[in-house]
Motif scaffolding. Structure first.
Motif, PDB file in Angstrom:
ATOM      1  N   GLY A   2      39.813  33.729  47.658  1.00  0.00           N
ATOM      2  CA  GLY A   2      39.792  35.195  47.669  1.00  0.00           C
ATOM      3  C   GLY A   2      40.994  35.785  46.976  1.00  0.00           C
ATOM      4  O   GLY A   2      40.893  36.797  46.266  1.00  0.00           O
ATOM      5  N   GLY A   3      42.168  35.171  47.161  1.00  0.00           N
ATOM      6  CA  GLY A   3      43.382  35.675  46.504  1.00  0.00           C
ATOM      7  C   GLY A   3      43.317  35.537  44.996  1.00  0.00           C
ATOM      8  O   GLY A   3      43.694  36.459  44.259  1.00  0.00           O
ATOM      9  N   ALA A   4      42.850  34.391  44.504  1.00  0.00           N
ATOM     10  CA  ALA A   4      42.737  34.195  43.052  1.00  0.00           C
ATOM     11  C   ALA A   4      41.733  35.170  42.449  1.00  0.00           C
ATOM     12  O   ALA A   4      41.972  35.732  41.369  1.00  0.00           O
ATOM     13  N   VAL A   5      40.616  35.393  43.148  1.00  0.00           N
ATOM     14  CA  VAL A   5      39.619  36.352  42.658  1.00  0.00           C
ATOM     15  C   VAL A   5      40.193  37.762  42.645  1.00  0.00           C
ATOM     16  O   VAL A   5      39.996  38.524  41.680  1.00  0.00           O
ATOM     17  N   ALA A   6      40.920  38.131  43.716  1.00  0.00           N
ATOM     18  CA  ALA A   6      41.515  39.474  43.774  1.00  0.00           C
ATOM     19  C   ALA A   6      42.508  39.696  42.632  1.00  0.00           C
ATOM     20  O   ALA A   6      42.526  40.763  42.003  1.00  0.00           O
ATOM     21  N   GLN A   7      43.339  38.690  42.348  1.00  0.00           N
ATOM     22  CA  GLN A   7      44.324  38.846  41.282  1.00  0.00           C
ATOM     23  C   GLN A   7      43.656  38.922  39.909  1.00  0.00           C
ATOM     24  O   GLN A   7      44.152  39.601  39.001  1.00  0.00           O
ATOM     25  N   GLY A   8      42.514  38.252  39.756  1.00  0.00           N
ATOM     26  CA  GLY A   8      41.767  38.368  38.506  1.00  0.00           C
ATOM     27  C   GLY A   8      41.063  39.703  38.388  1.00  0.00           C
ATOM     28  O   GLY A   8      41.038  40.314  37.319  1.00  0.00           O
ATOM     29  N   LEU A   9      40.487  40.167  39.489  1.00  0.00           N
ATOM     30  CA  LEU A   9      39.752  41.436  39.482  1.00  0.00           C
ATOM     31  C   LEU A   9      40.677  42.617  39.188  1.00  0.00           C
ATOM     32  O   LEU A   9      40.356  43.481  38.362  1.00  0.00           O
ATOM     33  N   PHE A  10      41.825  42.656  39.883  1.00  0.00           N
ATOM     34  CA  PHE A  10      42.743  43.782  39.727  1.00  0.00           C
ATOM     35  C   PHE A  10      43.786  43.551  38.632  1.00  0.00           C
ATOM     36  O   PHE A  10      44.628  44.407  38.394  1.00  0.00           O
TER      37      PHE A  10
END
Length: 327
Positions: free
Chosen positions: A68-76
């Motif tokens: 979830g953290g890696a996805v969040a950093q990619g999304l934002f």
């Protein structure tokens, strides 16, 4: 910065670390160091029905948070983004608080139905908060609007949780355990549920990884490369919300795993998101499993809340990172 190891080598090291920590987790009981080969009979049930599902479940929860953290950093497109940005943490807290309020003191009894109710309340609250965020942001077209809506939802849901605690003080103590994070109540059913969701989410995230790499170059560049930004954002939000909600529902609020895991991977390799997503997943699992073993061992026979340990160690690591690389 030159990569210190290849992504495949790091993945192999993380798998070995996971195996070593699982064995270590089997050897740490309620009174400290209790290797299973010293016990027999009832001791076997303690190992297979309590310590092993707890260790395996802690790894799956950490893996979901790391993903979830890696996805969040990619999304934002922000290295400080964490999986709680869309209000899922506050939503899960409100869901658990409302369940405890509805059940009175019985919701913290430790019975199977109470643990199931807490997990369902946390999961429903996390997903509900993300849905409210999407409604307020009018979809996922604008990343900044999505981020601000998540902050607002987090504050409002946090205030509602405080209101529930003020209205019904009996929920304060059991809710405190959820807010500090705990892996003590993970059973085989919870571990299996997280395993299924992790497989589904990691497959979906890797399928979206070329789009995340394009998005890291800027929205205009990604659009010029033919990346469907709306569908990409929608898919990433779904992965982040489901991964975070599943983990929070089982272990409560565990800080810094989702934020720190991608940074640790980037400190030793320079991967694309196709590698960063699975490596951050493995790293998150190793971090939470190590914290779980430490929380049982450090002050045995007393046990530290695992979320407290991750907050102390994760905060210390980020401060050290800021000291090495001043902004």
């Amino acid at each position: 910065m030159k990569p210190r190891v290849s992504p495949a080598t790091l993945a192999a090291l993380l798998v070995l670390a996971t195996a070593a920590l699982v064995v270590l987790g089997l050897c740490v009981g309620s009174v400290g160091w209790e290797p299973p080969w010293n016990g027999a009979g009832p001791g076997d049930a303690v190992v297979w029905d309590i310590r092993l599902p707890r260790s395996v479940g802690a790894w799956f929860a950490g893996a979901l948070l790391g993903l979830g953290g890696a996805v969040a950093q990619g999304l934002f497109r922000n290295p400080l983004a964490d999986p709680y940005l869309l209000g899922s943490a506050s939503g899960a807290s409100l869901g658990v608080a409302l369940f405890l309020f509805a059940m009175g003191g019985a919701g913290a009894s430790g019975a199977w139905w109470a643990q199931l109710g807490l997990a369902v309340g946390g999961f429903a609250g996390a997903l509900g908060a993300v849905l409210v965020t999407l409604v307020l942001a009018r979809g996922v077209q604008q990343t900044l609007r999505l981020l601000l809506a998540g902050v607002v939802v987090g504050m409002v849901f946090g205030a509602l949780t405080s209101l529930v605690m003020l209205w019904a003080p009996e929920v304060l103590r059991p809710l405190q355990g959820f807010l500090l994070g705990s892996t003590a109540f993970i059973g085989w059913s919870g571990a299996a549920l997280m395993a299924v969701l992790l497989v589904l989410m990691i497959v979906a995230a890797i399928a979206l990884s070329p789009g995340i790499d394009a998005l890291s170059l800027g929205e205009a560049t990604a659009a010029s490369l033919g990346v469907p930004l709306h569908a990409l954002r929608l898919g990433l939000v779904a992965v982040m919300a489901l991964a975070t909600g599943a983990a929070v529902a089982q272990v409560g609020l565990v800080a810094f795993i989702g934020l720190v895991a991608p940074h640790l991977v980037r400190s030793v390799v320079l991967p694309t998101y196709r590698w960063l997503l699975p490596l951050a997943t493995l790293t998150g699992g190793v971090l939470l499993l190590a914290a779980d073993v430490g929380s049982r061992w450090l002050l045995a026979p007393q046990e530290l809340p695992v979320g407290l340990l991750t907050a102390l160690l994760g905060g210390g690591y980020l401060l050290w990172l800021m000291h090495r690389r001043p902004l």
